[in-house]
Design a protein around this motif. Structure first.
Motif, PDB file in Angstrom:
ATOM      1  N   LEU A 155       0.832  -1.211   0.000  1.00 20.71           N
ATOM      2  CA  LEU A 155       0.000   0.000   0.000  1.00 20.71           C
ATOM      3  C   LEU A 155       0.861   1.254   0.000  1.00 20.71           C
ATOM      4  O   LEU A 155       0.541   2.243  -0.682  1.00 20.71           O
ATOM      5  CB  LEU A 155      -0.914  -0.010   1.227  1.00 20.71           C
ATOM      6  N   LEU A 156       1.968   1.235   0.750  1.00 17.16           N
ATOM      7  CA  LEU A 156       2.882   2.375   0.782  1.00 17.16           C
ATOM      8  C   LEU A 156       3.477   2.639  -0.589  1.00 17.16           C
ATOM      9  O   LEU A 156       3.515   3.787  -1.057  1.00 17.16           O
ATOM     10  CB  LEU A 156       3.991   2.122   1.803  1.00 17.16           C
ATOM     11  N   PHE A 157       3.926   1.577  -1.264  1.00 15.99           N
ATOM     12  CA  PHE A 157       4.496   1.744  -2.599  1.00 15.99           C
ATOM     13  C   PHE A 157       3.432   2.185  -3.602  1.00 15.99           C
ATOM     14  O   PHE A 157       3.736   2.908  -4.553  1.00 15.99           O
ATOM     15  CB  PHE A 157       5.144   0.434  -3.057  1.00 15.99           C
ATOM     16  N   ASN A 158       2.206   1.729  -3.408  1.00 12.48           N
ATOM     17  CA  ASN A 158       1.118   2.175  -4.285  1.00 12.48           C
ATOM     18  C   ASN A 158       0.960   3.689  -4.246  1.00 12.48           C
ATOM     19  O   ASN A 158       0.627   4.323  -5.260  1.00 12.48           O
ATOM     20  CB  ASN A 158      -0.198   1.519  -3.859  1.00 12.48           C
ATOM     21  N   LYS A 159       1.188   4.268  -3.083  1.00 17.27           N
ATOM     22  CA  LYS A 159       1.020   5.707  -2.903  1.00 17.27           C
ATOM     23  C   LYS A 159       2.247   6.503  -3.357  1.00 17.27           C
ATOM     24  O   LYS A 159       2.115   7.653  -3.774  1.00 17.27           O
ATOM     25  CB  LYS A 159       0.736   6.020  -1.433  1.00 17.27           C
ATOM     26  N   THR A 160       3.432   5.904  -3.243  1.00 17.91           N
ATOM     27  CA  THR A 160       4.661   6.687  -3.432  1.00 17.91           C
ATOM     28  C   THR A 160       5.468   6.349  -4.680  1.00 17.91           C
ATOM     29  O   THR A 160       6.293   7.147  -5.107  1.00 17.91           O
ATOM     30  CB  THR A 160       5.578   6.505  -2.204  1.00 17.91           C
ATOM     31  N   TRP A 161       5.256   5.164  -5.281  1.00 18.63           N
ATOM     32  CA  TRP A 161       6.080   4.765  -6.422  1.00 18.63           C
ATOM     33  C   TRP A 161       5.216   4.206  -7.549  1.00 18.63           C
ATOM     34  O   TRP A 161       4.269   3.472  -7.295  1.00 18.63           O
ATOM     35  CB  TRP A 161       7.092   3.686  -6.016  1.00 18.63           C
ATOM     36  N   GLY A 165      21.888  -2.454  -3.783  1.00 19.23           N
ATOM     37  CA  GLY A 165      21.998  -1.584  -2.619  1.00 19.23           C
ATOM     38  C   GLY A 165      20.835  -0.622  -2.509  1.00 19.23           C
ATOM     39  O   GLY A 165      20.340  -0.342  -1.409  1.00 19.23           O
ATOM     40  N   LEU A 166      20.369  -0.107  -3.659  1.00 19.46           N
ATOM     41  CA  LEU A 166      19.240   0.808  -3.671  1.00 19.46           C
ATOM     42  C   LEU A 166      17.967   0.108  -3.200  1.00 19.46           C
ATOM     43  O   LEU A 166      17.190   0.672  -2.415  1.00 19.46           O
ATOM     44  CB  LEU A 166      19.044   1.370  -5.086  1.00 19.46           C
ATOM     45  N   ILE A 167      17.760  -1.124  -3.659  1.00 22.37           N
ATOM     46  CA  ILE A 167      16.605  -1.899  -3.219  1.00 22.37           C
ATOM     47  C   ILE A 167      16.655  -2.112  -1.712  1.00 22.37           C
ATOM     48  O   ILE A 167      15.638  -1.993  -1.010  1.00 22.37           O
ATOM     49  CB  ILE A 167      16.558  -3.259  -3.948  1.00 22.37           C
ATOM     50  N   THR A 168      17.833  -2.421  -1.198  1.00 18.99           N
ATOM     51  CA  THR A 168      17.995  -2.628   0.246  1.00 18.99           C
ATOM     52  C   THR A 168      17.621  -1.378   1.020  1.00 18.99           C
ATOM     53  O   THR A 168      16.924  -1.444   2.039  1.00 18.99           O
ATOM     54  CB  THR A 168      19.446  -3.021   0.569  1.00 18.99           C
ATOM     55  N   LEU A 169      18.069  -0.224   0.536  1.00 14.11           N
ATOM     56  CA  LEU A 169      17.760   1.039   1.222  1.00 14.11           C
ATOM     57  C   LEU A 169      16.263   1.347   1.151  1.00 14.11           C
ATOM     58  O   LEU A 169      15.649   1.742   2.152  1.00 14.11           O
ATOM     59  CB  LEU A 169      18.554   2.186   0.608  1.00 14.11           C
ATOM     60  N   LEU A 170      15.663   1.171  -0.021  1.00 11.99           N
ATOM     61  CA  LEU A 170      14.235   1.432  -0.180  1.00 11.99           C
ATOM     62  C   LEU A 170      13.404   0.521   0.731  1.00 11.99           C
ATOM     63  O   LEU A 170      12.431   0.967   1.347  1.00 11.99           O
ATOM     64  CB  LEU A 170      13.821   1.225  -1.643  1.00 11.99           C
ATOM     65  N   ALA A 171      13.802  -0.738   0.818  1.00 10.54           N
ATOM     66  CA  ALA A 171      13.086  -1.687   1.687  1.00 10.54           C
ATOM     67  C   ALA A 171      13.228  -1.295   3.150  1.00 10.54           C
ATOM     68  O   ALA A 171      12.253  -1.333   3.912  1.00 10.54           O
ATOM     69  CB  ALA A 171      13.630  -3.096   1.463  1.00 10.54           C
ATOM     70  N   THR A 172      14.427  -0.898   3.549  1.00  7.90           N
ATOM     71  CA  THR A 172      14.669  -0.516   4.941  1.00  7.90           C
ATOM     72  C   THR A 172      13.867   0.722   5.307  1.00  7.90           C
ATOM     73  O   THR A 172      13.255   0.793   6.384  1.00  7.90           O
ATOM     74  CB  THR A 172      16.163  -0.255   5.174  1.00  7.90           C
ATOM     75  N   TYR A 173      13.841   1.705   4.424  1.00  4.37           N
ATOM     76  CA  TYR A 173      13.060   2.918   4.670  1.00  4.37           C
ATOM     77  C   TYR A 173      11.568   2.593   4.769  1.00  4.37           C
ATOM     78  O   TYR A 173      10.855   3.166   5.600  1.00  4.37           O
ATOM     79  CB  TYR A 173      13.298   3.932   3.550  1.00  4.37           C
ATOM     80  N   ALA A 174      11.102   1.677   3.903  1.00  2.00           N
ATOM     81  CA  ALA A 174       9.677   1.334   3.892  1.00  2.00           C
ATOM     82  C   ALA A 174       9.268   0.660   5.194  1.00  2.00           C
ATOM     83  O   ALA A 174       8.253   1.015   5.806  1.00  2.00           O
ATOM     84  CB  ALA A 174       9.365   0.426   2.705  1.00  2.00           C
TER      85      ALA A 174
END
Length: 229
Positions: free
Chosen positions: A57-63, A143-152
């Protein structure tokens, strides 16, 4: 008899075509994702199901979504050897990695479950960017995926302070690899270790840039990169 109508899938590599055949998986009702597990493990999958749903749901709103898949299925398989394979529309887990019962498991295991599910959801969401591990900048994408997942995960569950835990855990892992460098004598092993180092340090470099620049400039650049790939 059950008649199922499936949406047309996007264009994919032939080795990404995957079908699951099982007589023991049960579907947990959810309008956002599909979580499949054994009937005996349904109650223990409640937390994992909530994590996957909330981050989706978060990604639906932001990406912007990276493909045309309308529904992603998350499948928990007993004794599954999880190699982190990314398949269109399917996310695989080893069952024991994502079950959680507050009466049996520690809060540390709950955090590990949230981190794993968050990373898997993120990998699936941005799978177009991640579907070619042979390209030279794959370590950066990982690395970018890891950061995006951690932030989410940190945004959805701030009480766990995931971002702080992530920094501490991986910083020590990175230092440990530096200390063991002399134990990797051959060229192939050195190259392998270099790739591990790069993928570990990439999210830290990005996080450092997030702090050094304004968030507006940093995330504008990240969005531009993701959209271009």
């Amino acid at each position: 008899m059950l008649w199922i109508h499936n949406d047309t899938t996007p264009v994919m590599w032939t080795d990404h075509v995957t079908i699951i055949v099982s007589n023991c998986l049960f579907h947990i009702d959810n309008e956002i994702i599909k979580m499949w597990t054994r009937i005996d493990a349904v109650l223990d999958m409640e937390f994992s199901n909530n994590v996957a749903t909330n981050i989706t749901l978060l990604f639906n709103k932001t990406w912007k979504h990276s493909n045309n898949i309308s529904m992603v299925s998350h499948v928990a398989i007993p004794n599954f050897h999880d190699k982190g394979t990314i398949v269109f529309g399917l996310v695989f887990y080893r069952e024991t990695d994502i079950i959680y019962d507050k009466n049996l498991y520690s809060i540390a295991h709950k955090i590990e479950v949230a981190q794993l599910v968050g990373r898997k959801v993120t990998q699936q969401w941005f799978n177009n960017m991640m579907n070619n591990p042979s390209v030279s900048d794959f370590w950066f994408k990982k690395g970018l995926i890891t950061l995006l997942a951690t932030y989410a995960v940190n945004k959805m569950y701030p009480v766990y302070r995931i971002i702080n835990l992530f920094v501490v855990q991986n910083q020590h892992y990175s230092f440990n690899l530096d200390g063991d460098y002399h134990m990797w004598p051959s060229t192939s092993q050195e190259n392998s270790l270099l790739k591990i180092r790069q993928s570990i340090r990439a999210p830290f470099i990005l996080r450092m840039m997030d702090h050094a620049f304004t968030k507006k400039i940093f995330w504008k650049g990240i969005r531009s990169y993701i959209n271009s790939t």
